[in-house]
Scaffold this motif. Structure first.
Motif, short mmCIF file in Angstrom:
data_model
loop_
_atom_site.label_atom_id
_atom_site.label_comp_id
_atom_site.label_asym_id
_atom_site.label_seq_id
_atom_site.Cartn_x
_atom_site.Cartn_y
_atom_site.Cartn_z
N ARG A 180 1.96 5.80 13.64
CA ARG A 180 0.70 6.48 13.97
C ARG A 180 -0.31 5.50 14.56
O ARG A 180 -1.04 5.82 15.48
N LEU A 181 -0.36 4.29 14.00
CA LEU A 181 -1.29 3.28 14.50
C LEU A 181 -0.87 2.73 15.86
O LEU A 181 -1.68 2.20 16.60
N GLY A 182 0.41 2.88 16.17
CA GLY A 182 0.94 2.36 17.43
C GLY A 182 1.05 3.42 18.49
O GLY A 182 0.06 4.07 18.86
N GLU A 183 2.28 3.64 18.95
CA GLU A 183 2.50 4.56 20.08
C GLU A 183 2.64 6.02 19.67
O GLU A 183 2.56 6.90 20.51
N GLY A 184 2.84 6.28 18.39
CA GLY A 184 2.97 7.66 17.93
C GLY A 184 4.37 8.21 18.11
O GLY A 184 5.33 7.46 18.24
N ARG A 185 4.46 9.53 18.13
CA ARG A 185 5.73 10.23 18.30
C ARG A 185 5.64 11.10 19.53
O ARG A 185 4.57 11.26 20.11
N CYS A 239 0.81 -1.22 0.00
CA CYS A 239 0.00 0.00 0.00
C CYS A 239 0.84 1.28 0.00
O CYS A 239 0.30 2.35 0.19
N GLY A 240 2.12 1.18 -0.20
CA GLY A 240 2.97 2.35 -0.21
C GLY A 240 4.42 1.94 -0.09
O GLY A 240 4.74 0.75 -0.07
N THR A 241 5.27 2.92 0.01
CA THR A 241 6.69 2.64 0.19
C THR A 241 6.92 2.16 1.63
O THR A 241 6.10 2.44 2.51
N PRO A 242 8.03 1.46 1.87
CA PRO A 242 8.32 1.08 3.26
C PRO A 242 8.32 2.28 4.21
O PRO A 242 7.90 2.18 5.35
N SER A 243 8.76 3.43 3.72
CA SER A 243 8.76 4.64 4.55
C SER A 243 7.33 5.07 4.90
O SER A 243 7.03 5.41 6.04
N ASP A 244 6.43 5.06 3.89
CA ASP A 244 5.01 5.39 4.13
C ASP A 244 4.42 4.44 5.17
O ASP A 244 3.69 4.86 6.07
N ILE A 245 4.73 3.17 5.00
CA ILE A 245 4.19 2.15 5.89
C ILE A 245 4.72 2.34 7.31
O ILE A 245 3.96 2.26 8.28
N ALA A 246 6.01 2.64 7.43
CA ALA A 246 6.61 2.85 8.76
C ALA A 246 5.96 4.03 9.47
O ALA A 246 5.68 3.97 10.68
N VAL A 247 5.69 5.11 8.75
CA VAL A 247 5.02 6.28 9.33
C VAL A 247 3.62 5.90 9.80
O VAL A 247 3.19 6.26 10.90
N SER A 248 2.91 5.15 8.97
CA SER A 248 1.55 4.73 9.34
C SER A 248 1.56 3.79 10.54
O SER A 248 0.70 3.88 11.42
N VAL A 249 2.54 2.88 10.59
CA VAL A 249 2.65 1.97 11.73
C VAL A 249 2.90 2.75 13.01
O VAL A 249 2.30 2.47 14.05
#
Length: 109
Positions: A60-65, A48-58
């Motif tokens: 956000r879906l997890g603990e955030g920043r 569904c996107g680049t590994p970077s896009d996916i990492a950012v979404s993960v």
């Protein structure tokens, strides 16, 4: 799926304000708990996107920043062989959301 079904699906996916990438990640992790982002991308399960896009979404879906709290839908556990990687699974909150979505999807024609 009918046009009416597609409209219902679109409305359903907007209930919690998640992107299509975030929904795909949740659904793929639900079916493949304990795998890393790299595993999911390399196996073609997550496209569904680049590994970077996916990492950012993960994140956000997890603990955030530090400046933006996450949604608490995913849990990350550090990989036992390589600390650079994390195994993904749904949190109880994430499991409840995915189960709710799957139940509603069964009712859409």
């Amino acid at each position: 799926m009918t046009l009416n079904g597609l409209i219902k699906l679109t409305t359903l996916l907007q209930e919690p304000p998640l992107t299509i990438i975030q929904w795909q990640i949740l659904l793929v992790v639900a079916e493949n708990p304990g795998e890393t982002i790299t595993d999911l991308v390399n196996d073609g399960k997550l496209d569904c996107g680049t590994p970077s896009d996916i990492a950012v979404s993960v994140k956000r879906l997890g603990e955030g920043r530090h400046d933006r709290p996450g949604l608490g839908l995913l849990k990350k556990q550090q990989h036992e062989d390589d600390g650079r990687y994390f195994r993904l699974s749904l949190s109880p909150k994430g499991k409840k959301l995915v189960d709710k979505l799957k139940q509603k999807l069964r009712n859409i024609k």
